[in-house]
Design a protein around this motif. Structure first.
Motif, short mmCIF file in Angstrom:
data_model
loop_
_atom_site.label_atom_id
_atom_site.label_comp_id
_atom_site.label_asym_id
_atom_site.label_seq_id
_atom_site.Cartn_x
_atom_site.Cartn_y
_atom_site.Cartn_z
N ASP A 50 0.81 -1.21 0.00
CA ASP A 50 0.00 0.00 0.00
C ASP A 50 0.85 1.27 0.00
O ASP A 50 0.64 2.20 -0.79
CB ASP A 50 -0.93 0.01 1.23
CG ASP A 50 -1.84 -1.19 1.27
OD1 ASP A 50 -1.68 -2.08 0.43
OD2 ASP A 50 -2.71 -1.25 2.16
N ALA A 100 1.38 4.29 -2.80
CA ALA A 100 1.04 5.66 -2.43
C ALA A 100 2.12 6.65 -2.84
O ALA A 100 1.84 7.82 -3.14
CB ALA A 100 0.80 5.75 -0.91
N TYR A 101 3.36 6.20 -2.85
CA TYR A 101 4.47 7.08 -3.20
C TYR A 101 4.89 6.97 -4.67
O TYR A 101 5.96 7.44 -5.04
CB TYR A 101 5.66 6.82 -2.29
CG TYR A 101 5.46 7.38 -0.90
CD1 TYR A 101 5.60 8.75 -0.67
CD2 TYR A 101 5.11 6.56 0.16
CE1 TYR A 101 5.40 9.28 0.59
CE2 TYR A 101 4.91 7.09 1.42
CZ TYR A 101 5.06 8.44 1.63
OH TYR A 101 4.85 8.97 2.89
N ALA A 126 2.43 13.20 1.55
CA ALA A 126 1.71 12.33 2.48
C ALA A 126 0.97 13.09 3.56
O ALA A 126 -0.01 12.59 4.12
CB ALA A 126 2.69 11.34 3.14
N ASP A 135 -4.84 8.07 0.81
CA ASP A 135 -4.49 6.75 0.33
C ASP A 135 -4.68 5.70 1.45
O ASP A 135 -4.26 5.92 2.59
CB ASP A 135 -3.03 6.73 -0.12
CG ASP A 135 -2.63 5.39 -0.70
OD1 ASP A 135 -2.79 5.20 -1.90
OD2 ASP A 135 -2.18 4.52 0.09
#
Length: 264
Positions: free
Chosen positions: A10, A14-15, A96, A169
């Protein structure tokens, strides 16, 4: 033993890791191999457990979160305006942290008292956030820059509410960010702009209010709700934060738990 602080895949997606074969197949193979070759898995967030079970169902998993890192604190050069109600974010300023939506929500607020949104730190998103504030003429936002970690607590203690946002996310939302323990140590009400782990901890322990991270209108409304909440409940929040640090995030208890597992 494997101690997981970011949940894969995950967090990797996300990155920016592309979700295309054969890369996803290789990544899933790697993750499954790591977990299947582990005798015991430690996790820094309880919500990681459900993701790990997808890869391995028969390995024991134990919750072992971050703890507060004690250090000597110094007086900061930052002096917040005490005539204002101060919301403060402190930490790395990156994608983030979802600060763009925080600012878009802040721009929609209609406070009846003087307020300030203080942003402490540096990072890859700082320039774009400054440009957003300037382009949209968002009022009462103050970028203070980076300060040494031993001065951050002093800034947080000058604040009325501490802002704790994360991007929407799913992998990121499962984390229990390290700054949470610092916020708890300060004992101020928390505005969690997140769901998942942060929402569970903040709301279930009566530490503040949470808003959906991708909805600026809701963020604006909850910003405004935080003012009466903080004024009414600040003493209770300080005590609940202290008790949570002692019961859930105590360094000695966590290390003792890990050593007990290893000894068996």
């Amino acid at each position: 033993f494997v101690w997981t602080f970011d949940i894969w895949p995950d967090a990797v997606y996300a990155y920016g890791f592309p979700r295309i074969a054969p890369l996803t197949l290789f990544l899933n193979h790697l993750i499954r191999k790591v977990y299947r070759n582990s005798d015991h898995i430690l996790v820094s967030s309880r919500k990681f457990i459900e993701s790990i079970r997808v890869y391995v169902a028969d390995r024991p998993v134990t919750y072992a979160p971050n703890w507060l890192v004690e250090e000597t604190h110094k007086v900061s050069g930052v002096r917040l305006d005490t005539s204002r109600f101060n919301f403060t974010f402190a930490g790395n300023i990156s994608k983030a942290q979802n600060l763009e939506n925080v600012l878009l929500g802040w721009a929609k607020t209609r406070f009846v008292i003087p307020v300030a949104l203080n942003i402490i730190g540096e990072g890859s998103s700082l320039k774009s956030l400054r440009e957003l504030v300037e382009r949209r003429s968002i009022p009462n936002v103050y970028f203070w820059g980076r300060y040494p970690s031993d001065q951050v607590e002093d800034i947080l203690r000058q604040s009325d509410v501490l802002v704790l946002p994360l991007m929407a996310d799913p992998g990121i939302q499962k984390t229990e960010p390290f700054k949470l323990q610092t916020y708890l140590h300060v004992g101020k009400p928390i505005f969690g702009i997140a769901y998942g782990s942060i929402q569970d901890i903040v709301e279930m322990n009566g530490l503040g209010i949470c808003a959906a991270p991708n909805h600026p209108d809701e963020i604006a409304a909850k910003f405004q709700e935080m003012v009466p909440f903080a004024e009414k409940c600040h003493k209770e929040v300080a005590e609940r934060s202290r008790m949570l640090l002692l019961s859930r995030f105590d360094k000695e208890q966590i290390i003792s738990r890990i050593l007990s597992i290893m000894s068996k």
